[in-house]
Design a protein around this motif. Structure first.
Motif, PDB file in Angstrom:
ATOM      1  N   ASP A 159       5.478  -6.102  15.633  1.00 36.22           N
ATOM      2  CA  ASP A 159       4.608  -6.713  14.641  1.00 36.22           C
ATOM      3  C   ASP A 159       5.359  -6.799  13.308  1.00 36.22           C
ATOM      4  O   ASP A 159       5.790  -5.779  12.773  1.00 36.22           O
ATOM      5  N   PRO A 160       5.507  -7.989  12.717  1.00 34.33           N
ATOM      6  CA  PRO A 160       6.249  -8.113  11.462  1.00 34.33           C
ATOM      7  C   PRO A 160       5.422  -7.800  10.217  1.00 34.33           C
ATOM      8  O   PRO A 160       5.949  -7.827   9.109  1.00 34.33           O
ATOM      9  N   THR A 161       4.139  -7.502  10.376  1.00 30.75           N
ATOM     10  CA  THR A 161       3.304  -7.199   9.219  1.00 30.75           C
ATOM     11  C   THR A 161       3.829  -5.964   8.495  1.00 30.75           C
ATOM     12  O   THR A 161       4.020  -4.920   9.118  1.00 30.75           O
ATOM     13  N   PRO A 162       4.095  -6.054   7.188  1.00 33.38           N
ATOM     14  CA  PRO A 162       4.561  -4.871   6.465  1.00 33.38           C
ATOM     15  C   PRO A 162       3.608  -3.693   6.646  1.00 33.38           C
ATOM     16  O   PRO A 162       2.388  -3.847   6.599  1.00 33.38           O
ATOM     17  N   ASN A 163       4.181  -2.520   6.897  1.00 30.99           N
ATOM     18  CA  ASN A 163       3.441  -1.265   7.066  1.00 30.99           C
ATOM     19  C   ASN A 163       2.670  -1.177   8.375  1.00 30.99           C
ATOM     20  O   ASN A 163       1.821  -0.286   8.544  1.00 30.99           O
ATOM     21  N   ALA A 164       2.955  -2.069   9.311  1.00 33.40           N
ATOM     22  CA  ALA A 164       2.269  -2.018  10.601  1.00 33.40           C
ATOM     23  C   ALA A 164       2.578  -0.740  11.374  1.00 33.40           C
ATOM     24  O   ALA A 164       1.778  -0.306  12.202  1.00 33.40           O
ATOM     25  N   TYR A 165       3.732  -0.121  11.083  1.00 34.68           N
ATOM     26  CA  TYR A 165       4.159   1.045  11.862  1.00 34.68           C
ATOM     27  C   TYR A 165       4.292   2.312  11.019  1.00 34.68           C
ATOM     28  O   TYR A 165       4.998   3.237  11.402  1.00 34.68           O
ATOM     29  N   ILE A 166       3.599   2.368   9.889  1.00 31.86           N
ATOM     30  CA  ILE A 166       3.716   3.538   9.033  1.00 31.86           C
ATOM     31  C   ILE A 166       3.316   4.813   9.763  1.00 31.86           C
ATOM     32  O   ILE A 166       3.890   5.886   9.548  1.00 31.86           O
ATOM     33  N   ASP A 167       2.336   4.720  10.650  1.00 32.18           N
ATOM     34  CA  ASP A 167       1.916   5.912  11.406  1.00 32.18           C
ATOM     35  C   ASP A 167       3.011   6.438  12.325  1.00 32.18           C
ATOM     36  O   ASP A 167       2.934   7.591  12.770  1.00 32.18           O
TER      37      ASP A 167
END
Length: 354
Positions: free
Chosen positions: A188-196
């Motif tokens: 997913d290219p959405t910024p902060n999609a993988y912060i978790d």
């Protein structure tokens, strides 16, 4: 595009996220303990508040960026991060910054790019990109806040570098190329999609640059961090180009690494002359912070490599998994529950983590 607030990992991040999630006042008193600059709870709490300067968070009013209590807590956490960094790396103005940068680049240790080039799997490349995403998804943006704090040649060279990062004269900025690469890897290219899924060190580069950019007294941090970033870019990114070729990755992945090989060879020469050689004579009071910026970015890179490479060599995952997240999360008696975070995401039409 914005993302939902992440899941807290400890009392600090829980307090910050709870206040933003519930649109309630944030208690400006903060109790801090420990000396680890990359403590996950500290890094996440600071990242969440810093991100109000950038993309913001779904469901959080943009006016909260400069809410007095929010600004007070953000400053307190930033000061604590700075204290821990200086305690860890040392702060010394009697150091030649260029010689120090060369010393840091010569340190031995695990290398993410070497591992991925020689032995890495597609899944490990994906994990490495997730860990890079907190900063790379907004590459150059944190530095731009620092531009008004410099003058003369320093500012001109800084602007030249930023123009390259933003893709002036080209079709895509580096952040856009990073997003393209994520899509090519099925992410997913959405910024902060993988912060978790990100560790404390993975959040630290964005927090480090924001620290120097948003505090005039620490502006030298930005030049030190950027100098090491540019000087330690060409070789690792060339390895990643070779990794892309070896694994036969989607053609949209390779350009992100290749552009850094081309651009940062020139940027390296620019920072060595303007930031590490000339600037100390212009602003001797900033040499201490410039050196801390150099050492801090080196420490971040080495911390990520020391965590990822041995883990990958043992066939394990380098990201924070839901189980590890639950284990790390120290829930306070009055804290929010994972159910409340999930409900917040559901109410905003966002994916709910398993």
């Amino acid at each position: 595009m914005t993302s939902p607030l992440p899941i807290p990992v400890g009392p600090l991040s829980e307090r910050v996220i709870s206040a933003l999630l519930d649109d309630t006042g944030l208690d400006p008193t903060v109790e801090l303990d420990g000396d680890d600059p990359f403590e996950h709870d500290l890094q996440l709490a600071l990242y969440v508040l810093n991100e109000l300067h950038y993309r913001g968070w779904v469901g959080v009013d943009d006016r909260r960026e400069w809410e007095p209590a929010v600004a007070t807590v953000r400053t307190r956490l930033a000061d604590e991060f700075h204290r821990r960094l200086e305690l860890e790396v040392g702060a010394n103005a009697n150091v030649d910054p260029l010689a120090e940068a060369e010393r840091l680049l010569g340190l031995d240790g695990p290398s993410v790019s070497s591992h991925l080039r020689d032995h890495g799997t597609v899944e490990q490349v994906r994990e490495s990109m997730v860990l890079r995403s907190p900063y790379q998804s907004k590459e150059a943006d944190p530095h731009t806040f620092a531009l008004p704090r410099f003058d003369g040649r320093t500012k001109r060279v800084f602007c030249d570098i930023q123009a390259g990062e933003y893709g002036v004269g080209h079709e895509r900025s580096h952040a856009e190329l990073f997003a393209d690469a994520l899509v090519g890897l099925g992410l997913d290219p959405t910024p902060n999609a993988y912060i978790d899924r990100c560790t404390g060190p993975a959040l630290a580069t964005s927090n480090l640059v924001t620290l120097g950019a948003m505090h005039r007294r620490l502006r030298g941090l930005v030049l030190g961090q950027l100098s090491l970033f540019e000087m330690d870019s060409v070789v690792p990114n060339q390895r990643m180009v070779e990794c892309c070729d070896r694994l036969g990755l989607d053609p949209s992945v390779r350009p992100f690494f290749h552009i850094h090989v081309l651009a940062d060879a020139e940027h390296q020469t620019m920072v060595e002359a303007a930031f590490l050689s000339d600037y100390p004579g212009v602003a001797p009071d900033q040499v201490r912070h410039l050196v801390v910026g150099l050492r801090a970015q080196s420490l971040i890179d080495r911390a990520i490599a020391a965590s990822c490479v041995p883990t990958w060599e043992h066939g394990q995952r380098a990201l924070v998994t839901p189980m590890r997240l639950a284990q790390r999360r120290a829930r306070s008696a009055s804290g929010i529950s994972l159910r409340e975070v999930a409900q917040h995401r559901f109410d905003n039409g966002l994916p709910v983590p398993a």
